[in-house]
Design a protein around this motif. Structure first.
Motif, PDB file in Angstrom:
ATOM      1  N   GLU A 175     -48.726  -0.270 -56.335  1.00 39.61           N
ATOM      2  CA  GLU A 175     -49.612   0.049 -55.206  1.00 39.61           C
ATOM      3  C   GLU A 175     -50.532   1.209 -55.592  1.00 39.61           C
ATOM      4  O   GLU A 175     -51.747   1.163 -55.369  1.00 39.61           O
ATOM      5  CB  GLU A 175     -48.772   0.442 -53.976  1.00 39.61           C
ATOM      6  N   ASP A 231     -48.317 -10.073 -50.355  1.00 39.84           N
ATOM      7  CA  ASP A 231     -48.119  -8.945 -51.279  1.00 39.84           C
ATOM      8  C   ASP A 231     -48.670  -9.234 -52.664  1.00 39.84           C
ATOM      9  O   ASP A 231     -49.139  -8.347 -53.338  1.00 39.84           O
ATOM     10  CB  ASP A 231     -46.643  -8.531 -51.351  1.00 39.84           C
ATOM     11  N   THR A 284     -47.487  -1.605 -48.259  1.00 43.60           N
ATOM     12  CA  THR A 284     -47.212  -2.788 -49.091  1.00 43.60           C
ATOM     13  C   THR A 284     -45.750  -3.215 -48.965  1.00 43.60           C
ATOM     14  O   THR A 284     -44.904  -2.450 -48.501  1.00 43.60           O
ATOM     15  CB  THR A 284     -47.526  -2.498 -50.567  1.00 43.60           C
ATOM     16  N   SER A 326     -49.383  -5.461 -46.480  1.00 41.23           N
ATOM     17  CA  SER A 326     -49.135  -6.623 -47.345  1.00 41.23           C
ATOM     18  C   SER A 326     -47.689  -7.058 -47.136  1.00 41.23           C
ATOM     19  O   SER A 326     -46.779  -6.232 -47.158  1.00 41.23           O
ATOM     20  CB  SER A 326     -49.452  -6.318 -48.813  1.00 41.23           C
TER      21      SER A 326
END
Lengths: 327, 262
Positions: free
Chosen positions: A102, B119, B143, B178
């Motif tokens: 991320e 994701d 996420t 996500s």
């Protein structure tokens, strides 16, 4: 002046994470005159700089603030992007943990470029920086060039590179930098963390994985798998089918919708080898397959195979390994 | 509550997947596509929130006109509106360039509360679009979300499933989420839903409609470029250990010890 290579350091269970160390080794190879800088964000950096130094960092940059107590993209990306704009590194390597992926994607975007995710190799070709990575769950491997104009960000899959040897004699310039934090603080807040129950299943870090599939027949079938894993000091893996059956919990699942693993030794017991499973383990150093069906696809990626009943073969292996490893 | 969901088409099998002239993922035209297996989970997440909080669900995809079919699948599940971002300037981009087109579409569609995306895509596996949207739109990103616990007018509380446990996180809205498979079992579209969706016109927005610089979109605007794409090296071949169980086990253990992997 030649630009530097950054490694974003991440904390593991004790000290610097293994993936961070692996990447430090690779960054040392890629670094030119600009050298290699390990950058760490945390609420507490005790012991971190010394460890990064032992694993080859030329410079260590510590950003210490309570805002970094738990990973949050808002503060980590803000602070790292600000520092990257100032120092303009050529390459930024990020451990490819879940939060790391991320971070890599967001940091690259903050710097105007794009990240290449979960790389398994990184190298130079003239002025270009290339990375190998998997597409379609490992069915294809691509060579990707990162053409971002600013720093080129890559996240790196765990175990892509060998763990470098420690060098107690390496001396790094250690610098503490005041981080540029996001005004107004992080917009996200950790409320609580619910650690996985029981023994943590860390398939990604395990050197040995013994995995069971449908051939086990029942949840109790995992007993023989666990015994072998215990003798080898390894972790227990599983195919999707048996996780779906509820024989073992999801954190054990290896494959496209589970974990991607690369242990030194992977022993697949009663796993036929669906393409989604193979995608998650085919790069393991040594693969052993035990299956009743000699035509099972798992044998196509295995180094060693035994055709037979796993309930006869696996206990024998457990006994033999116990003897061999004690001797 | 206005939620925008992003979906994408993916090739059904690796056969026919290749590199375009501009170094991006391409697929022979005669191959079968499907909506990314994660997409129904994203759509379901948005529909569940609408059931509880009211509002609307808009589904957006960027790419070839083939994706219209998959947008209609989302409409059949219950989404209110769909938009396809299409045209030569948008198609064939890497995940970052595609996310720029999606971000421009979000800006064009006005105020919103929540963005939902899978994701990671089943073809490029890159897990880039969610975090990039967060940066481009200056909103927080969450996420690996496996559960939405609570949504109200300006906050959302979710569970992120990570390597060693689950993190409960609260975020301000608007935000981008996500989702991972299993967050909600996706509903099947009703026959009525399918029939109605089949008659809908899906609006198509081009780069010009988006007001985004074409140099930042599609293949031309992609910061990453592939040089090659091939199956991984073939395995070296298996050595089958024969013989009685006891003997075979002994031989195998000796061979593994020899390889010094332990």
């Amino acid at each position: 002046m030649s630009r530097s290579i950054w490694v974003i350091a991440e904390r593991g269970a004790s000290g610097v994470s293994r993936t961070t160390k692996e990447i430090l080794g690779k960054a040392g190879e890629l670094a030119g005159e600009g050298g290699m800088t390990a950058v760490y964000c945390g609420a507490d950096a005790s012991g971190i700089a010394e460890e990064l130094q032992r694993y080859g960092a030329g410079r260590v940059c510590l950003l210490v603030d309570g805002a970094f107590e738990h990973y949050n993209a808002d503060q980590f990306v803000h602070a790292l992007a600000a520092l990257a704009r100032e120092k303009d590194p050529e390459i930024i390597l990020v451990p490819g943990s879940m939060n790391g992926r991320e971070l890599a994607a967001a940091l690259a975007a903050a710097l105007g470029g794009g990240a290449v995710q979960e790389c398994i190799d990184i190298r130079r070709d003239g002025d270009a920086v290339l990375a190998d990575r998997a597409f379609l769950g490992g069915n294809l491997t691509a060579v990707v060039e990162n053409r971002s104009e600013g720093p080129k960000v890559f996240s790196v899959r765990p175990k892509a590179f060998p763990l470098p040897a420690e060098d107690a004699g390496n001396a790094a310039d250690i610098e503490e930098v005041t981080p540029v934090l996001r005004e107004g603080g992080s917009r996200t807040k950790r409320v609580e963390f619910l650690a996985d129950e029981g023994k943590t299943v860390n398939l990604t870090d395990a050197d040995v994985i013994v995995s069971g599939g449908r051939g086990l027949g029942t949840a109790e079938g995992f007993d023989v798998i666990r015994e072998l894993a215990d003798v080898l000091g390894g972790a227990v893996g599983a195919s999707r089918a048996v996780v779906d059956n509820g024989w073992i919990s999801y954190p054990h699942q290896v494959g496209q919708t589970g974990k991607t693993v690369k242990p030194k030794l992977y022993i697949a017991c009663g796993i036929s080898g669906a393409i989604q499973h193979l995608a998650g383990m085919r790069t393991s150093d040594t693969i052993v397959a035990i299956n009743k069906d000699e035509n099972a696809p798992i044998f196509k990626v295995a180094h060693f195979g035994i055709v037979g009943d796993l309930f006869e073969v696996v206990p024998q292996l457990t006994a033999r390994f116990r003897e061999a490893l004690q001797g | 509550m206005k939620t925008i969901v992003f979906i994408k088409e993916v090739p059904e099998t690796p056969d026919g997947v290749k590199i375009s002239d501009s170094g991006q993922l391409a697929v022979d035209g005669d191959r079968a596509f499907l909506t990314d297996p994660i997409d129904p989970y994203s759509v379901e997440t948005a529909l569940k929130i609408r059931e509880e909080k009211g509002g609307e669900v808009i589904v957006v995809s960027a790419g070839s006109t083939r994706a219209e079919k998959f947008l209609k699948e989302a409409l059949a599940m219950g989404a209110d509106e769909a938009v396809l971002l299409s045209g030569a300037e948008i198609e064939g981009g890497d995940p970052t360039a595609t996310a720029r087109a999606l971000a421009a579409a979000v800006r064009k569609s006005g105020d919103f509360d929540l963005l939902v995306v899978g994701d990671r895509a089943a073809d490029d596996n890159s897990a880039v679009v969610g975090p990039v949207l967060g940066q481009l739109l200056d909103i927080p990103v969450l996420t690996y979300v496996s559960e939405v616990r609570e949504v109200d007018a300006d906050t959302i509380r979710v569970v992120r499933t990570l390597e060693k446990g689950r993190e409960v996180v609260e975020s301000s809205l608007p935000a981008v989420v996500s989702v991972v498979k299993g967050i909600h079992e996706p509903r099947y579209p009703s026959l009525l839903g399918i029939r109605k969706a089949s008659k809908r016109e899906v609006p198509k927005w081009t780069a010009a409609d988006l007001g985004e610089d074409p140099a930042r979109l599609g293949a031309a605007g992609s910061p990453t470029r592939m040089r090659s794409l091939a199956p991984p090296p073939a395995p070296s071949g298996v050595e089958m250990i024969e013989g009685e169980v006891e003997e075979a086990a002994k031989t195998l253990v000796a061979k593994i010890i020899d390889r010094k992997v332990l």
